[in-house]
Design an enzyme around this catalytic site. Sequence first.
Site, PDB file in Angstrom:
ATOM      1  N   ASP A 119       0.879  -1.186   0.072  1.00  0.00           N
ATOM      2  CA  ASP A 119       0.016   0.120   0.128  1.00  0.00           C
ATOM      3  C   ASP A 119       0.966   1.243  -0.038  1.00  0.00           C
ATOM      4  O   ASP A 119       2.137   1.333   0.531  1.00  0.00           O
ATOM      5  CB  ASP A 119      -0.937  -0.008   1.212  1.00  0.00           C
ATOM      6  CG  ASP A 119      -1.874   1.147   1.299  1.00  0.00           C
ATOM      7  OD1 ASP A 119      -2.516   1.359   0.238  1.00  0.00           O
ATOM      8  OD2 ASP A 119      -2.260   1.831   2.099  1.00  0.00           O
ATOM      9  N   SER A 120       0.431   2.406  -0.423  1.00  0.00           N
ATOM     10  CA  SER A 120       1.078   3.790  -0.446  1.00  0.00           C
ATOM     11  C   SER A 120       1.409   4.029   0.968  1.00  0.00           C
ATOM     12  O   SER A 120       2.206   4.799   1.416  1.00  0.00           O
ATOM     13  CB  SER A 120       0.348   4.678  -0.946  1.00  0.00           C
ATOM     14  OG  SER A 120      -0.928   4.958  -0.466  1.00  0.00           O
ATOM     15  N   TYR A 163      -0.743   8.485  -2.535  1.00  0.00           N
ATOM     16  CA  TYR A 163      -0.860   8.378  -3.989  1.00  0.00           C
ATOM     17  C   TYR A 163      -1.974   8.875  -4.877  1.00  0.00           C
ATOM     18  O   TYR A 163      -2.020   8.968  -5.931  1.00  0.00           O
ATOM     19  CB  TYR A 163      -0.878   6.685  -4.348  1.00  0.00           C
ATOM     20  CG  TYR A 163       0.554   5.972  -4.100  1.00  0.00           C
ATOM     21  CD1 TYR A 163       1.598   6.629  -3.551  1.00  0.00           C
ATOM     22  CD2 TYR A 163       0.772   4.893  -5.090  1.00  0.00           C
ATOM     23  CE1 TYR A 163       2.872   5.940  -3.624  1.00  0.00           C
ATOM     24  CE2 TYR A 163       1.920   4.124  -4.861  1.00  0.00           C
ATOM     25  CZ  TYR A 163       2.999   4.519  -4.190  1.00  0.00           C
ATOM     26  OH  TYR A 163       4.084   3.910  -4.151  1.00  0.00           O
ATOM     27  N   GLY A 164      -3.210   8.938  -4.000  1.00  0.00           N
ATOM     28  CA  GLY A 164      -4.354   9.251  -4.614  1.00  0.00           C
ATOM     29  C   GLY A 164      -4.474  10.489  -5.526  1.00  0.00           C
ATOM     30  O   GLY A 164      -5.206  10.748  -6.131  1.00  0.00           O
ATOM     31  N   CYS A 218      -4.005  -1.581  -2.292  1.00  0.00           N
ATOM     32  CA  CYS A 218      -4.214   0.026  -2.480  1.00  0.00           C
ATOM     33  C   CYS A 218      -5.236   0.157  -3.886  1.00  0.00           C
ATOM     34  O   CYS A 218      -4.923  -0.192  -4.710  1.00  0.00           O
ATOM     35  CB  CYS A 218      -2.841   0.520  -2.576  1.00  0.00           C
ATOM     36  SG  CYS A 218      -2.821   2.379  -2.990  1.00  0.00           S
ATOM     37  N   ASN A 219      -6.149   0.598  -3.501  1.00  0.00           N
ATOM     38  CA  ASN A 219      -7.055   1.143  -4.662  1.00  0.00           C
ATOM     39  C   ASN A 219      -6.413   2.049  -5.761  1.00  0.00           C
ATOM     40  O   ASN A 219      -6.746   1.632  -6.956  1.00  0.00           O
ATOM     41  CB  ASN A 219      -8.694   1.793  -4.248  1.00  0.00           C
ATOM     42  CG  ASN A 219      -9.441   0.830  -3.714  1.00  0.00           C
ATOM     43  OD1 ASN A 219     -10.257   0.072  -4.121  1.00  0.00           O
ATOM     44  ND2 ASN A 219      -9.085   0.604  -2.254  1.00  0.00           N
ATOM     45  N   THR A 220      -5.646   2.993  -5.276  1.00  0.00           N
ATOM     46  CA  THR A 220      -5.223   3.872  -6.352  1.00  0.00           C
ATOM     47  C   THR A 220      -4.191   3.036  -7.214  1.00  0.00           C
ATOM     48  O   THR A 220      -4.136   3.261  -8.385  1.00  0.00           O
ATOM     49  CB  THR A 220      -4.513   5.081  -5.680  1.00  0.00           C
ATOM     50  OG1 THR A 220      -5.458   5.826  -4.857  1.00  0.00           O
ATOM     51  CG2 THR A 220      -3.517   6.026  -6.595  1.00  0.00           C
ATOM     52  N   GLU A 258      -5.463   9.243   9.244  1.00  0.00           N
ATOM     53  CA  GLU A 258      -4.165   9.238   9.813  1.00  0.00           C
ATOM     54  C   GLU A 258      -3.887  10.130  10.798  1.00  0.00           C
ATOM     55  O   GLU A 258      -2.710   9.850  11.533  1.00  0.00           O
ATOM     56  CB  GLU A 258      -3.364   9.406   8.345  1.00  0.00           C
ATOM     57  CG  GLU A 258      -3.662   8.125   7.283  1.00  0.00           C
ATOM     58  CD  GLU A 258      -2.293   8.315   6.561  1.00  0.00           C
ATOM     59  OE1 GLU A 258      -1.687   9.234   6.348  1.00  0.00           O
ATOM     60  OE2 GLU A 258      -2.122   7.348   5.615  1.00  0.00           O
ATOM     61  N   CYS A 296     -11.507   2.663  -0.453  1.00  0.00           N
ATOM     62  CA  CYS A 296     -10.337   2.961  -0.113  1.00  0.00           C
ATOM     63  C   CYS A 296      -9.980   2.215   1.378  1.00  0.00           C
ATOM     64  O   CYS A 296     -10.853   2.115   2.358  1.00  0.00           O
ATOM     65  CB  CYS A 296     -10.159   4.388   0.212  1.00  0.00           C
ATOM     66  SG  CYS A 296      -8.603   5.125   1.177  1.00  0.00           S
ATOM     67  N   THR A 297      -8.790   1.777   1.312  1.00  0.00           N
ATOM     68  CA  THR A 297      -8.574   0.749   2.478  1.00  0.00           C
ATOM     69  C   THR A 297      -8.437   1.438   3.823  1.00  0.00           C
ATOM     70  O   THR A 297      -8.532   0.850   4.890  1.00  0.00           O
ATOM     71  CB  THR A 297      -7.231  -0.203   2.286  1.00  0.00           C
ATOM     72  OG1 THR A 297      -6.164   0.645   1.871  1.00  0.00           O
ATOM     73  CG2 THR A 297      -7.809  -1.080   1.213  1.00  0.00           C
ATOM     74  N   HIS A 298      -8.489   2.593   3.939  1.00  0.00           N
ATOM     75  CA  HIS A 298      -8.481   3.470   5.114  1.00  0.00           C
ATOM     76  C   HIS A 298      -9.981   3.300   5.798  1.00  0.00           C
ATOM     77  O   HIS A 298     -10.021   3.594   6.827  1.00  0.00           O
ATOM     78  CB  HIS A 298      -8.117   4.736   4.691  1.00  0.00           C
ATOM     79  CG  HIS A 298      -6.556   5.133   4.731  1.00  0.00           C
ATOM     80  ND1 HIS A 298      -5.706   4.865   3.777  1.00  0.00           N
ATOM     81  CD2 HIS A 298      -5.891   6.030   5.644  1.00  0.00           C
ATOM     82  CE1 HIS A 298      -4.517   5.285   4.103  1.00  0.00           C
ATOM     83  NE2 HIS A 298      -4.571   5.760   5.233  1.00  0.00           N
TER      84      HIS A 298
END
Length: 276
Positions: A11-12, A43-44, A74-76, A159, A193-195
């Site tokens: 992931d980023s 990355y988004g 990571c979706n992006t 974050e 988004c994995t967040h």
Amino acid sequence: MQTPQPIGIFDSGYGGLTVMKEIVKALPQYDYVYLGDNARAPYGTRSFETVYRYTLECVKWFFDQGCPLVILACNTASAKALRTIQQNDLSGLAPDRRVLGVIRPTTEVIGNYSASGKVGILATAGTVASGSYPIEIDKFFPGVEVYQEACPMWVPLIENDEHGKPGADYFVRQHLDRLLANDKGIDAILLGCTHYPLMQDKIKAFLPGNITVLSQGEIVATSLVDYLHRHPEMEARITRGGQRRFCTTDDAVDFERHASLFYGRALQAEHIDLGS
């Protein structure tokens, strides 16, 4: 002693740990190595070319660690880099290895959760701009209508551990209201988004009870179990030592402090330099 051949999870930043947590829960016997490219996150908002270049560098690092299989959690990266890596790079780089993403497993099932045939996607600006979700969902559920909403403030809130506080409510309601304004028939929403699973309870609290909210971790884990069952030659290569290694391109202590929020437990990390 057998050389480790772990599953790589990328992931980023930190969000991929929500996916790794579910994968490890489903498949605890394997070795894993996680890499967060925190030094270059997020990355988004970056261009397709930049995301592709960064992601490819990280995939090469995973291959250097012996990983036969890498999951772009990571979706992006899945939206902007995966297809190019699969189609253009793997054959020359490592034809016997595989790189998978998180978008396809989700789009293969999302239509099953909607009675109305209208689904919403909450994601980063980069994932929304890529159009990956509407394109992939159309392949599996051509009759389903897809509505997207970019939520640029959500990752910083999470974050900075502000997502559970009242100040985050405004940004959650704002984007949910915008999404639902597209069509009142939306009855399934994907957290693209994995967040975002860290805000799932708050998101649900601002939605009508008939709307199903889906996060990717369990879906991706279930898909990986199926993938390894269908590809025993790959499954046989992955070592079974139960080892978990966590790496970051930024400060390891800072990574540890934030990462436990996503992984659900304390962990030890190490700093790595890509290409070194």
